[in-house]
Design a protein around this motif. Sequence first.
Motif, short mmCIF file in Angstrom:
data_model
loop_
_atom_site.label_atom_id
_atom_site.label_comp_id
_atom_site.label_asym_id
_atom_site.label_seq_id
_atom_site.Cartn_x
_atom_site.Cartn_y
_atom_site.Cartn_z
N THR A 1 -3.80 15.93 4.40
CA THR A 1 -4.92 15.01 4.18
C THR A 1 -4.42 13.61 3.81
N SER A 2 -3.43 13.55 2.91
CA SER A 2 -2.94 12.26 2.41
C SER A 2 -2.19 11.47 3.47
N ILE B 1 -5.69 7.74 5.24
CA ILE B 1 -4.93 6.53 4.89
C ILE B 1 -5.80 5.29 5.06
N LEU B 2 -6.67 5.31 6.05
CA LEU B 2 -7.52 4.14 6.31
C LEU B 2 -8.43 3.82 5.14
N GLU B 3 -8.77 4.84 4.35
CA GLU B 3 -9.64 4.62 3.20
C GLU B 3 -8.94 3.79 2.13
N GLY B 4 -7.60 3.82 2.13
CA GLY B 4 -6.85 3.03 1.15
C GLY B 4 -6.55 1.62 1.62
N TYR C 1 0.86 -1.18 0.00
CA TYR C 1 0.00 0.00 0.00
C TYR C 1 0.90 1.24 0.00
N HIS C 2 0.51 2.20 -0.80
CA HIS C 2 1.27 3.45 -0.90
C HIS C 2 0.40 4.62 -0.46
N LEU C 3 1.07 5.68 -0.03
CA LEU C 3 0.36 6.92 0.22
C LEU C 3 -0.12 7.50 -1.11
N VAL C 4 -0.99 8.47 -1.03
CA VAL C 4 -1.64 9.00 -2.24
C VAL C 4 -1.15 10.42 -2.51
N GLY C 5 -0.80 10.68 -3.78
CA GLY C 5 -0.50 12.05 -4.21
C GLY C 5 0.96 12.29 -4.53
N ASP C 6 1.17 13.20 -5.47
CA ASP C 6 2.51 13.66 -5.84
C ASP C 6 2.50 15.18 -5.79
N PHE C 7 3.17 15.74 -4.79
CA PHE C 7 3.16 17.19 -4.58
C PHE C 7 4.56 17.79 -4.79
N SER C 8 5.37 17.07 -5.57
CA SER C 8 6.76 17.49 -5.76
C SER C 8 6.88 18.78 -6.56
N SER D 1 1.62 30.38 -2.35
CA SER D 1 0.22 29.97 -2.44
C SER D 1 0.11 28.53 -2.93
N ALA D 2 0.92 28.19 -3.95
CA ALA D 2 0.90 26.82 -4.46
C ALA D 2 1.39 25.83 -3.41
N TRP D 3 2.42 26.21 -2.67
CA TRP D 3 2.94 25.32 -1.64
C TRP D 3 1.96 25.19 -0.47
N ALA D 4 1.27 26.26 -0.11
CA ALA D 4 0.28 26.19 0.96
C ALA D 4 -0.85 25.23 0.59
N LYS D 5 -1.29 25.28 -0.66
CA LYS D 5 -2.33 24.35 -1.11
C LYS D 5 -1.81 22.91 -1.09
N ALA D 6 -0.57 22.70 -1.55
CA ALA D 6 0.02 21.36 -1.54
C ALA D 6 0.16 20.84 -0.11
N LEU D 7 0.53 21.71 0.82
CA LEU D 7 0.68 21.29 2.22
C LEU D 7 -0.66 20.83 2.80
N THR D 8 -1.72 21.52 2.45
CA THR D 8 -3.05 21.09 2.90
C THR D 8 -3.37 19.69 2.40
N ASP D 9 -3.02 19.42 1.14
CA ASP D 9 -3.27 18.08 0.57
C ASP D 9 -2.35 17.04 1.20
N ILE D 10 -1.13 17.42 1.54
CA ILE D 10 -0.20 16.50 2.19
C ILE D 10 -0.74 16.09 3.56
#
Length: 243
Positions: A166-167, A172-175, A91-98, A155-164
């Motif tokens: 969450t992920s 994680i339990l949903e995966g 199982y892997h974490l979800v998302g690519d915020f690189s 602003s882009a990094w702040a949005k990515a951090l919010t998604d990080i």
Amino acid sequence: MERVTQKMSGLQFNLGPAKEPLGFIKALEWIFAIFAFATCGGYSGTTEVKILCPKDGNLTAKADFGYPFRLNNDLLSLPEKKDCNGSWTEYHLVGDFSSSAQFFVTFAVFVFLYCIGALVVYLCFFHLYRGAGKLPMIDFIVTVVVSFLWLVSTSAWAKALTDIKTSTGSSILEGLPHCKTIWKCDFYDIRSLGSLNVSVVVGFLNLILWAGNAWFVYKETHLHSPPAAGPPNPGSPPIPTGM
């Protein structure tokens, strides 16, 4: 020999500009740029899930993640030689915020280097800086562009951090489909995202610094202080002062 002397005479070290807003704020921008890329680029963390398997008992699945936050490459794994009664798969974490993270860090590094160059000019060649019309104008344009890019990148990094968050959080339990059937799962949050939160705050502080410094750089340009008019031509008649 005369050319070498002329080149050496261009270097005049002077701490005076560091006491003016132009140089002092530039030093602050240099320091805050270091905080920006250090707090984001040096991050690493761990997230855990507690799993109760029917026969293996309590197990802890861990996933290590960090910069540049390609979470889809980070594996959520059980301790060695444990497979939760053969029902555990990869199982892997979800998302690519690189992209957002690397943009923010790379931009901060370039700002750091530019501040070093600007400080060298201010402290060693300030007489040439004020004596040349192009350098202040270039500095002003760069300052405005950097201010805008701080807004975009942060602003882009702040949005990515919010998604990080969450992920790497309870989502994680949903995966883990067996959490609803075979296993009993509980998310255990051991993430420490304080430095990432600081990086966003520092990013917006950099925006304020650069936007404010634009005024002081603008004052050095010919737009704010047009060159004084030259002396009248020797052959021109004198201008009457009055009757």
